[in-house]
Scaffold this active site. Sequence first.
Site, short mmCIF file in Angstrom:
data_model
loop_
_atom_site.label_atom_id
_atom_site.label_comp_id
_atom_site.label_asym_id
_atom_site.label_seq_id
_atom_site.Cartn_x
_atom_site.Cartn_y
_atom_site.Cartn_z
CG HIS A 1 -2.00 0.60 1.62
ND1 HIS A 1 -2.11 1.87 1.32
CD2 HIS A 1 -3.10 1.06 1.16
CE1 HIS A 1 -3.09 2.51 1.33
NE2 HIS A 1 -3.68 1.83 1.25
CG ASP B 1 0.78 -2.18 6.27
OD1 ASP B 1 -1.01 -2.45 7.08
OD2 ASP B 1 -0.22 -1.70 4.61
CD GLN C 1 -6.88 -4.37 4.55
OE1 GLN C 1 -8.01 -5.00 4.40
NE2 GLN C 1 -6.85 -3.42 3.47
CB CYS D 1 -3.57 2.98 -1.67
SG CYS D 1 -4.57 4.60 -1.26
CE LYS E 1 -7.98 -0.04 5.95
NZ LYS E 1 -8.43 0.37 5.11
#
Length: 409
Positions: free
Chosen positions: A121, A198, A201, A364, A224
Amino acid sequence: MNNYEVRKLFPILDQEVNGHPLVYLDSAATSQKPVQVIEVLDEYYREYNSNVHRGVHTLGTRATDRYEAAREKVRKFINASSIEEIIFTRGTTTALNTVAVSYGMENLKEDDEIVISYMEHHSNIIPWQQLAKRTGAKLKYIPLLEDGSISLEDARETITPKTKIVSIMYVSNVLGVINPIKDLAAIAHENGAVMVVDGAQAAPHMQVDVRDLNCDFFAFSGHKMCGPTGIGVLYGKREHLEKMEPIEFGGEMIDFVGLQESTWKELPWKFEAGTPIIAGAIGLGAAIDFLEKIGTDNILEHEHRLAAYALEKMSSIEGLTIYGPKEAEKRAGVITFNLEDVHPHDVATVLDSEGIAIRAGHHCAQPLMKWLNVSSTARASFYLYNTEQDIDMLVDGLVKTKEYFTNVF
C-alpha cells in the site's frame, strides 16, 4: 452466533440503496460498525466526555480508566508483552510514518538498504521513499511470483547484511495474499534488520501474535476492524521504543518543561502528544471485545469459505479476470478483478445502481497495478457480516454489467 445473527448487529446494513437491499463489499476500505461500538461511543459523549490523564474529577477519572483499559485490550489482542509497547495513533499510516521518521532517521545512513515488496500500500511505500531520500539509503523490492505471492527464496536474495529495515504488509489489500511474516522476520533478523509489519488488513481478519511473529513493529487501524475512524495502533518492541524520540511535541507527552530543555514521559505516552483520540480508543476497545466474542479463527474461516464460493462463482463469468492466488486458503476475503472491455469505475457504477458497494481504482497500490499491467481494478472485499447471498447478488450484478455494456457498445 451464526452469520445472519451477526449481520443484524450492524444497523447500516438494514437499508436499501438505489431501491435495492444494500450489499456492502468494501470492508477492505473500511468496515461497518456493530451496535456495541456505536453504543459505547454514544455513552462516552453523553455520560463522561472529558480529557484524560489531567483531571482528578470523576468524569476525567472515568475517561482515563476506559482509555487505558482499551490499551490493555489491544495488548492482549495482539499478545504484546506490556502496555508500554502499545501506542495509539491516528491509523496505520501515522504508525508507519512514526517508525520511518523516529527509528529510521536515527538508524539508517548512506548505502543502507530498506526492503519492501511490489504489493505494498502507498502508506508502506512513501515513508520509506522519503527515508531513503533523506538518508541516502537504497530502497529495494522483493519480486512477486506469478500469483502475486512472495517466495522466501526471493526474500533471502533481496535482504542482505546491508538491509536495516524490512517492511511488508501481512495481508494484501489488493491480492488478498497472506504473507509469511514470521519467516520474513527471521530472515530480516538473520541479516541484522528490523521487521516492520503493515497489519491493516490482518488485524481485522485473523489472529495476530506479535511475539510469535517476532516482528519489531506492527501497525493497524481501528476502522477496518469494526472500530471508529481516526484511531490506530503502533506496536513496537520496548527495546526500540525506549531509544526512539517522539516526532510530535506538546501536551500529554512531557514530563518537565523548562525554558530551554524539556523531558518526556515514559512509554507509551511520550509518543502521544496532545489530547489523544479518547473516544476512538474506547470504541476500538469495544470493537476488540466484539471480535473476540465472535472469534478471530471463526472470522478467517468464514472469509475463506466466502472467498472459495466467490472464486468458483466469479470464475464462471466469461471475460472476467481474477488477480491473486486461485486457492481460497492462500488469501483473505478480498477478490480483485477486471471485466473485459469494461472500465472498473463503470463496473462499480452499475453495481452501485443495484445496491452493491465495491471499490474501483488503483487501491493505493500503483506499483502493484503496474506489475499487474493494468491501470486499475475492481475489488470486492468480505467480512464477518457478509453471506453467500451477497456473493450471488455480486455475480448477478456482474452478469448484468457485462450484458449492459455488450448491448450498448
